[in-house]
Design an enzyme around this catalytic site. Structure first.
Site, PDB file in Angstrom:
ATOM      1  N   ASP A   1     -43.749  43.941 -41.573  1.00 58.40           N
ATOM      2  CA  ASP A   1     -42.735  42.960 -42.093  1.00 58.40           C
ATOM      3  C   ASP A   1     -42.969  42.036 -43.241  1.00 58.40           C
ATOM      4  O   ASP A   1     -43.853  41.468 -43.201  1.00 58.40           O
ATOM      5  CB  ASP A   1     -42.263  42.316 -40.794  1.00 58.40           C
ATOM      6  CG  ASP A   1     -41.312  41.192 -41.149  1.00 58.40           C
ATOM      7  OD1 ASP A   1     -40.739  41.195 -42.339  1.00 58.40           O
ATOM      8  OD2 ASP A   1     -40.932  40.457 -40.052  1.00 58.40           O
TER       9      ASP A   1
ATOM     10  N   GLU B   1     -41.522  37.575 -34.967  1.00 60.81           N
ATOM     11  CA  GLU B   1     -40.627  38.705 -35.847  1.00 60.81           C
ATOM     12  C   GLU B   1     -40.807  40.127 -35.468  1.00 60.81           C
ATOM     13  O   GLU B   1     -39.822  40.824 -35.210  1.00 60.81           O
ATOM     14  CB  GLU B   1     -40.527  38.185 -37.334  1.00 60.81           C
ATOM     15  CG  GLU B   1     -39.618  36.843 -37.478  1.00 60.81           C
ATOM     16  CD  GLU B   1     -40.009  36.093 -38.484  1.00 60.81           C
ATOM     17  OE1 GLU B   1     -40.460  36.444 -39.483  1.00 60.81           O
ATOM     18  OE2 GLU B   1     -39.673  34.897 -38.695  1.00 60.81           O
TER      19      GLU B   1
ATOM     20  N   ASP C   1     -32.683  34.686 -36.556  1.00 60.47           N
ATOM     21  CA  ASP C   1     -33.644  34.966 -37.430  1.00 60.47           C
ATOM     22  C   ASP C   1     -33.752  33.814 -38.479  1.00 60.47           C
ATOM     23  O   ASP C   1     -33.029  33.893 -39.263  1.00 60.47           O
ATOM     24  CB  ASP C   1     -33.867  36.394 -38.096  1.00 60.47           C
ATOM     25  CG  ASP C   1     -34.765  36.708 -39.316  1.00 60.47           C
ATOM     26  OD1 ASP C   1     -35.644  35.766 -39.345  1.00 60.47           O
ATOM     27  OD2 ASP C   1     -34.723  37.600 -39.685  1.00 60.47           O
TER      28      ASP C   1
END
Ligand SMILES: Nc1ncnc2c1ncn2[C@@H]1O[C@H](COP(=O)(O)OP(=O)(O)OP(=O)(O)O)[C@@H](O)[C@H]1O
Ligand SMILES: [Mg+2]
Lengths: 634, 208
Positions: A210, A188, A26
């Site tokens: 998110d 993501e 990430d």
């Protein structure tokens, strides 16, 4: 009803033997995280002190030294001009974009020569966001290698769902520079859903909200029996915790100016003020109020802030995220009440105001029993394992933004609308507007607005060699293809004559192939060997495919061959295997060609037999996994 | 299947060069993925062509084929296999997107049966009756102020969409392609109306 079919080609190859391990990364605006999955068990890779987050902050020393992470972050106050943070916000962006963000980003920008990607001046060096991101990725890769005690050379890297094509390409380039082979770019929120869904055996419609440091994404997904199907996605690639830090810093500076009068502040002081803003914001998640200090020109000032005041500063940003959620729910054509759960991802979702607003909009308390900082990397790691070791889960993602072409008057003609499942290919026909026109400029843009200047320019190219015709007579078919990474390629063809042009796409905010090649040479100590190794791997993969194919054919139809023919083929196979063992790329390629030549006659005999059998009425099914023969039968 | 058709349906596998059925997904000898080929959307998803489809089955078939053909299954494979899998997955997505939407499905089926309708013809309604009806309804939706009113109008619009779909189904089943074409055009406007009503309803609900 699906046919039950054997899958002879599905046996996963011997990946383990093929060099390094595959991890999930990430690459965040504020923090990066790396994880690995083995047998479905995921481990977040931590440093000696147990920290999983690597701050996405890079310190560049005068002597060429590069430091990433916590120690770089601690330099923000001491040597602000040597430190770069939040570089993700600049990925795939041009100078104009950065000017538009002016103030929010305390960078010293180098006016790029002719458009292209923005460049930063740091500690006397001029660097692109791609190179800076590559430095972060190198540090993350090193952490993984240290934790695992083994080389890592493949990764699934996550990107915000709302990243445009330029930013995705920039991310992939950065990974290449860091010596990582990108198995897949995964969005993501989708990665988070994968981690959450597999862990909780979740079924039904879920929203993933998110809010990180620099980007906001919201995705609606259906999860069902290992299928993760994104229904709609939305977001803002420049909206996150950073904006709230900035609002707090502005607020403090305004308070200060009210007392001490206006003062010019340096980029370094701005970075410090932003850091104080961030600390204040994070503290106010835990405590109702506090006092902080900023310093300009050596003179400190003290500032009080309580949660109500913070909420007032943050509210406009949170309101924007909720408006985007509303749009996504509408796009998906569903009712908020149909959503089974809301998964929170990203450090900024710790803010009480965010939780309250999300709960209010979705009409249910969000699910926060997962670690919002690590869940994206966990999902990426699971996907990395799925791609290398095989798996039964399926990720079906969509295009976040519409893709189109500029037409007369600066109006955008959409070729691929947003929220289309990928991979996707769509074509649109255009025509010439002048008699005898032999070339056509094609401008590719991304975005939802009708006018070109309100969309993002992705690339421009010229289709040449159109035969001269009357205006409106030519038929230019432009095909857009988006692959499973969300990356676009464009092809153009004049269909009345079939003139197909090899078109060179000049990315508006990317790096050209030459720039990339130069950077690879400059940055990798072993660039040459690295390139050679990659090419060899490609040749070996192809050689294995070819030998396996011939061996399968021999097992099935070997009886068609005489002793001598059989020996010649066996020798050719042996030749390929020896070349693979010798790790000699030219040798491998030559041996594969030799094998092709040696099996030509065999292939002809097999085709003859196949056709004879078909004529004799042998079921075609024997000849492969038939498609669509399900309900209707043969 | 007669013999010559059977022979014609045999092609050469790109990987092992042996015979493989023209519509095969994988070669039964070497296992290599094959190209998507030119089959219609129904056949591609293993469904009988027709307007009436079971959406649950459509989805199961789509997921089932994607599970085997999606590029994620070919990450370690040769470039050619990756490219073919991308083409296969692209074709599956196109088929699924077309068939799951009643309007697109009807239009596709009409084209498939040799009677294409032009749904992109910008806004112009040639049928005066349809035009009047649409204008009146559009006006009613635009002017609705109370949540009760718009809720009723939205429900009406949804019901009309459903009714029109039933008529399209009946027309296809009766083999009346003229009627099916006409109704498909009508469905396009009704669907647009229902969408307008839905967003107006959302706006009014939010303003309260
Ligand atoms: N306790 C907290 N309260 C409020 N905000 C917090 C807290 N902890 C972290 N944050 C904020 O979360 C953000 C970082 O979150 P995260 O690590 O998820 O972002 P990222 O993944 O780096 O960014 P992105 O996903 O946007 O690229 C920062 O803005 C940070 O200030
Ligand atoms: Mg993040």
């Amino acid at each position: 009803m699906l046919l039950q079919l054997h899958e002879p080609g599905e046996t996963p190859g011997p990946h383990e033997a093929e060099g390094g391990l595959a991890v999930g990364i990430d690459l965040g605006t504020t923090n990066s995280v790396v994880a690995i999955a083995r047998g479905g068990e995921v481990e977040v890779l931590r440093d000696g002190e147990g920290r999983g987050l690597v701050p996405s902050v890079v310190f560049y020393g005068e002597d060429g030294q590069v430091v990433v992470g916590d120690s770089a972050r601690s330099q923000i106050l001491e040597a602000p001009d040597h430190v770069v943070s939040s570089v993700k916000r600049l990925m795939g962006r041009g100078l104009e974009d950065v000017k538009a963000l002016a103030g929010t980003l305390p960078y010293q920008v180098e006016p790029a020569a002719e458009g292209g990607m923005v460049r930063l001046k740091v500690a006397g060096r001029v660097l692109t966001p791609v190179e800076i991101s590559a430095d972060i990725l190198r540090a993350v890769k090193a952490r993984a290698e240290e934790a695992l005690g083994k080389g890592v050379d493949k990764a699934v890297v996550t990107v915000p769902a709302y990243f445009d094509d330029a930013a995705r390409t920039a991310t992939k380039d950065a990974a290449r520079l860091a010596g990582l082979d990108v198995l897949r770019l995964v969005n993501e929120p989708t990665a988070a859903a994968l981690a959450y869904g597999l862990d909780n055996a979740a079924e039904g419609l879920y929203a993933v909200y998110d809010l990180g440091g620099g980007t906001f994404d919201v995705s609606l997904l259906r999860m069902e029996k290992g299928v993760f199907q994104v229904k709609a996605t939305g977001g803002d690639a420049a909206l996150g915790g950073d904006d709230i830090d900035h609002a707090i810093a502005e607020h403090f500076l305004a308070e200060r100016a009210g007392v001490l009068g206006e003062q010019p502040i340096t980029a370094g002081e701005a970075k410090q003020a932003l850091m104080v803003g961030r600390i204040a914001k994070e503290c106010l998640t835990r405590q109702p109020q506090g006092e902080w200090m900023i310093e300009v020109d050596g003179k400190p000032s003290r500032h009080r802030l309580d949660r109500a005041a913070l909420d007032a500063l943050a509210e406009p940003f949170i309101a924007r995220t909720i408006a985007i959620c509303r749009g996504v729910v509408e796009d998906a054509g569903i009712d908020v009440a149909d959503i089974h759960g809301v998964v929170l991802v990203g450090g900024s979702t710790r803010m009480p105001l965010v939780r309250a607003r999300v709960a209010e909009f979705f009409g249910r308390p969000p699910l926060a029993d997962i670690n919002p900082d690590e869940v994206v990397a966990v999902g990426a790691a699971l996907q990395a394992e799925a791609l290398t070791a095989g798996s039964d889960t399926l990720l079906l993602d969509v295009t976040p933004l519409s893709l189109g072409i500029e037409t007369m008057g600066g109006i955008v003609e959409k070729v691929i609308p947003r929220n289309q499942p990928i991979p996707v290919a769509m074509a649109q026909e255009f025509t010439t507007y002048q008699d005898g026109q032999t070339a056509m400029a094609i401008h590719v843009v991304q975005g939802e607005r009708e006018m070109v200047d309100q969309c993002r320019s992705l690339a421009r190219f010229v289709l040449r060699g159109i035969p001269p015709m009357a205006a409106g007579a030519a038929r230019i078919r432009v095909t857009f293809t988006v692959d499973a990474d969300g990356l676009l390629t464009v092809a153009a063809q004049e269909t009345t004559t079939g003139v197909e042009q090899q078109v060179a796409v000049k990315p508006s905010y990317g790096l050209s192939e030459e720039e990339m090649a130069q950077m690879l040479r400059d940055s990798l100590e072993h660039a040459r060997e690295d390139m050679e190794r990659r090419l060899l791997t490609e040749s070996v993969v192809e050689a294995r495919r070819a030998t396996l194919a011939v061996k399968s054919a021999l097992a099935a139809d070997g009886d068609l061959l005489s002793e001598g023919e059989r020996q010649a083929i066996d020798a050719a196979i042996e030749g390929v295997e020896q070349a693979i063992a010798a790790s000699d790329r030219d040798g491998v390629d030559a041996a594969v060609e030799g094998l092709e030549a040696a099996t030509k006659g065999f292939a002809e005999k097999r085709m003859d037999r196949g056709i004879r059998q078909a004529l004799a009425g042998v079921s075609v099914e024997r000849l492969g996994d038939a498609l669509g023969d399900g309900p209707q039968g043969d | 299947m007669n013999a010559s058709a059977a022979a014609a349906s045999v092609v050469s596998c790109w990987s092992c060069k042996g015979p493989v059925a023209g519509r095969a997904l994988f070669c039964s000898v070497c296992g290599a993925v094959q190209g998507p080929g030119a089959v219609d959307h129904f056949t591609r998803l293993g469904l009988a062509p027709g307007f009436d489809i079971d959406l649950g089955q459509l989805e199961r078939q789509y997921f089932g084929f994607q599970r085997r053909l999606h590029p994620d299954r070919f990450a370690g494979k040769s470039p050619r296999e990756k490219a073919l899998s991308q083409q296969q997955a692209t074709a599956l997505n196109e088929a699924y997107e077309t068939l799951k939407d009643p309007l697109k499905r009807a239009a596709y089926l009409l084209a498939h049966r040799g009677r294409p309708v032009d749904l992109t013809a910008c806004g112009t309604i040639n049928d005066p009756e349809l035009l009047m009806e649409q204008m009146e309804k559009r006006e009613a939706i635009a002017e609705a102020e109370s949540l009760d009113d718009i809720t009723r109008l939205s429900a009406e619009a949804d019901a009309e969409v459903l009714a029109c779909q039933c008529h399209i189904s009946a027309a296809f089943n009766a083999g009346d392609l003229d009627a099916a074409g006409h109704l498909t055009l009508r469905l396009k406007y009704l669907a647009k109306l229902a969408e307008d009503a839905r967003s107006r309803k959302a706006r009014i609900a939010r303003a309260r």
